[in-house]
Structure formats: structure tokens, C-alpha cells
Motif scaffolding. Structure first.
Motif, short mmCIF file in Angstrom:
data_model
loop_
_atom_site.label_atom_id
_atom_site.label_comp_id
_atom_site.label_asym_id
_atom_site.label_seq_id
_atom_site.Cartn_x
_atom_site.Cartn_y
_atom_site.Cartn_z
N LEU A 147 0.82 -1.21 0.00
CA LEU A 147 0.00 0.00 0.00
C LEU A 147 0.85 1.26 0.00
O LEU A 147 0.51 2.24 -0.69
N TYR A 148 1.96 1.27 0.74
CA TYR A 148 2.84 2.44 0.72
C TYR A 148 3.41 2.65 -0.68
O TYR A 148 3.61 3.79 -1.10
N GLY A 149 3.65 1.58 -1.40
CA GLY A 149 4.14 1.70 -2.77
C GLY A 149 3.13 2.32 -3.72
O GLY A 149 3.49 2.85 -4.77
N GLN A 150 1.85 2.28 -3.35
CA GLN A 150 0.79 2.83 -4.20
C GLN A 150 0.43 4.27 -3.84
O GLN A 150 -0.39 4.87 -4.51
N VAL A 151 1.05 4.79 -2.78
CA VAL A 151 0.77 6.17 -2.39
C VAL A 151 1.43 7.11 -3.40
O VAL A 151 2.60 6.95 -3.74
N ALA A 152 0.66 8.07 -3.87
CA ALA A 152 1.16 8.98 -4.92
C ALA A 152 2.30 9.86 -4.42
O ALA A 152 3.30 10.04 -5.10
N ASP A 153 2.16 10.40 -3.22
CA ASP A 153 3.17 11.32 -2.68
C ASP A 153 4.19 10.53 -1.86
O ASP A 153 3.95 10.21 -0.70
N GLN A 154 5.31 10.20 -2.46
CA GLN A 154 6.35 9.43 -1.77
C GLN A 154 7.22 10.37 -0.94
O GLN A 154 8.41 10.54 -1.20
N ASN A 155 6.64 10.96 0.08
CA ASN A 155 7.36 11.90 0.94
C ASN A 155 8.21 11.13 1.96
O ASN A 155 8.24 9.90 1.96
N LEU A 156 8.89 11.86 2.82
CA LEU A 156 9.79 11.23 3.80
C LEU A 156 9.04 10.26 4.70
O LEU A 156 9.54 9.18 5.00
N TYR A 157 7.84 10.63 5.13
CA TYR A 157 7.05 9.75 6.00
C TYR A 157 6.80 8.39 5.34
O TYR A 157 7.01 7.35 5.95
N VAL A 158 6.37 8.41 4.09
CA VAL A 158 6.08 7.18 3.36
C VAL A 158 7.37 6.39 3.13
O VAL A 158 7.39 5.16 3.30
N GLN A 159 8.45 7.06 2.78
CA GLN A 159 9.72 6.37 2.56
C GLN A 159 10.24 5.73 3.85
O GLN A 159 10.79 4.63 3.83
N GLU A 160 10.06 6.43 4.97
CA GLU A 160 10.51 5.89 6.26
C GLU A 160 9.69 4.66 6.64
O GLU A 160 10.25 3.63 7.08
N ASN B 49 16.60 -4.80 0.42
CA ASN B 49 15.75 -3.67 0.09
C ASN B 49 15.66 -2.66 1.23
O ASN B 49 15.56 -1.46 0.99
N ALA B 50 15.71 -3.15 2.45
CA ALA B 50 15.69 -2.25 3.61
C ALA B 50 16.92 -1.34 3.60
O ALA B 50 16.81 -0.13 3.82
N GLU B 51 18.07 -1.93 3.31
CA GLU B 51 19.30 -1.14 3.28
C GLU B 51 19.21 -0.04 2.22
O GLU B 51 19.57 1.12 2.49
N LYS B 52 18.70 -0.37 1.04
CA LYS B 52 18.56 0.63 -0.02
C LYS B 52 17.57 1.73 0.39
O LYS B 52 17.83 2.92 0.17
N ALA B 53 16.46 1.32 0.98
CA ALA B 53 15.44 2.30 1.37
C ALA B 53 15.94 3.20 2.50
O ALA B 53 15.71 4.41 2.47
N PHE B 54 16.61 2.62 3.50
CA PHE B 54 17.15 3.43 4.60
C PHE B 54 18.23 4.39 4.11
O PHE B 54 18.30 5.53 4.55
N ALA B 55 19.07 3.92 3.19
CA ALA B 55 20.18 4.75 2.69
C ALA B 55 19.65 6.03 2.03
O ALA B 55 20.31 7.08 2.11
N LYS B 56 18.49 5.96 1.41
CA LYS B 56 17.92 7.13 0.74
C LYS B 56 17.46 8.21 1.73
O LYS B 56 17.41 9.38 1.39
N ILE B 57 17.10 7.81 2.94
CA ILE B 57 16.47 8.76 3.87
C ILE B 57 17.28 9.05 5.13
O ILE B 57 16.93 9.96 5.88
N ILE B 58 18.33 8.30 5.39
CA ILE B 58 18.99 8.34 6.70
C ILE B 58 19.62 9.69 7.01
O ILE B 58 19.77 10.04 8.18
N ASP B 59 19.95 10.49 6.01
CA ASP B 59 20.55 11.80 6.27
C ASP B 59 19.50 12.88 6.50
O ASP B 59 19.84 14.03 6.76
N GLN B 60 18.23 12.52 6.41
CA GLN B 60 17.16 13.46 6.70
C GLN B 60 16.72 13.28 8.14
O GLN B 60 17.20 12.40 8.84
#
Length: 184
Positions: free
Chosen positions: A42-55, A69-80
Motif C-alpha cells: 500500500l505504501y508503494g501505491q501512495v502517490a506522494d512518496q514523501n519522507l514519512y512514506v519512505q521511512e 531492500n531495507a538497506e537501499k530504502a534506509f540509505a535514501k532517507i537516513i541523512d534526513q
């Protein structure tokens, strides 16, 4: 007549937008009750992939043990600006991926972010693991066919050893009934 069809078209489009399910609310609901696979979809279907959804997406991957996949997803957001628990989960993912230096850095970042858990033992394990990678463990494994009903999974110390209970294999005489298997 042309204006009538234009008005009708936009009216239907407007009504359809209200009838579409709110995937973010549905995903959050699934996440709260521990259905991380469903929430991930369901998170993958959300139109606005903001920080909350990515986290939330990264944490879903963590909870379903999809560390790659967790490592890739965390790497994108960890500096925010993310929750301390997200930093802790990323550290655990890195530790499971045997990226010990990066894991130690994330455990320390978690501590600096005000994380409530004491992670000093986890930081120590990040230096201990590569130093002892060549060691052979001194233990013996004995498989038994004890019926536990599937409700005694985990480990327990007993005398000078440890008992580890895991799900039964297919080749046992009796099989346990799986209770509450919706999360499996």
C-alpha cells in the motif's frame, strides 16, 4: 451541449477521486497492526512518496527481514530527519548485512539522536564480529522431535547449554496447529 459534456466529464472525474481508497490511511492501519507485507504494498501505491512514506516503507522491509531492500530504502532517507527507531533499524540491517563499520556508525548516530535503548553491546559486537570471524564455535547440535505446539519458539538457557526451539520440519510424526498464521 459541448459545455454539458465537459461539465459531466469533470463531475465524474471529481466524484471518482473521492471514491478512490486512501492508500496512505490503509497502509498506516496495516502497519499499526503488524501486517508489514500488506503495508509495504500500500505504501508503494501512495502517490506522494514523501519522507514519512519512505521511512515507513524502509521499516516495513526491515520488519519482513528483506535486508537488501531495507538497506537501499534506509540509505535514501537516513541523512534526513528521521525517527531514532529508524536509525536503530538501519543499524540492525547493516549489522545483518555484515557491514560492521557502517553499523557501528549508525548505532552511535542512534545514541546521539536520543535513542532510548542502550546500544553499547551492539557497538561492541560490530568490532567483535570481524575479529572473530575465523573462529569455529564450540557447540554440538542435537535435533529432537519434541512436540511444543509451536508456541515455544525462541531460546532458553539450561544447565551448561542452550535450548533453541524452532518451527517443526515437515518430516515429523505430529504437526502443530498454526495459530494466528495471518502474519506468516
Amino acid at each position: 451541449m459541448k459545455n454539458y459534456f465537459t461539465l459531466l466529464f469533470f463531475s465524474l472525474l471529481f466524484l471518482q477521486s473521492f471514491s478512490m481508497p486512501d492508500n496512505l490511511a490503509l497502509a498506516d492501519e496495516q502497519y499499526k497492526i503488524g501486517r508489514y507485507k500488506e503495508a509495504l504494498i500500500l505504501y508503494g501505491q501512495v502517490a506522494d512518496q514523501n519522507l514519512y512514506v519512505q521511512e515507513k516503507t524502509a521499516n516495513c522491509y526491515f520488519f519482513v527481514n528483506d535486508y537488501s531492500n531495507a538497506e537501499k530504502a534506509f540509505a535514501k532517507i537516513i541523512d534526513q530527519k528521521v525517527e531514532p527507531a529508524t536509525i536503530l533499524h538501519y543499524a540492525e540491517v547493516l549489522l545483518n548485512q555484515q557491514k560492521y563499520k557502517d553499523a557501528a556508525a549508525m548505532f552511535n548516530k542512534f545514541k546521539d539522536a536520543g535513542g532510548a535503548n542502550d546500544v553499547s553491546a551492539r557497538v561492541t559486537s560490530c568490532s567483535w564480529a570481524p575479529e572473530n570471524a575465523g573462529e569455529r564455535p564450540d557447540y554440538k547440535l542435537k535435533a529432537t522431535n519434541i512436540e511444543t505446539g509451536g508456541r515455544s519458539l525462541g531460546y532458553s538457557c539450561y544447565k551448561d547449554g542452550m535450548i533453541i526451539a524452532s518451527p517443526q520440519e515437515q518430516n515429523v510424526d505430529r504437526k502443530s496447529t498454526r495459530l494466528n498464521s495471518s502474519h506468516i
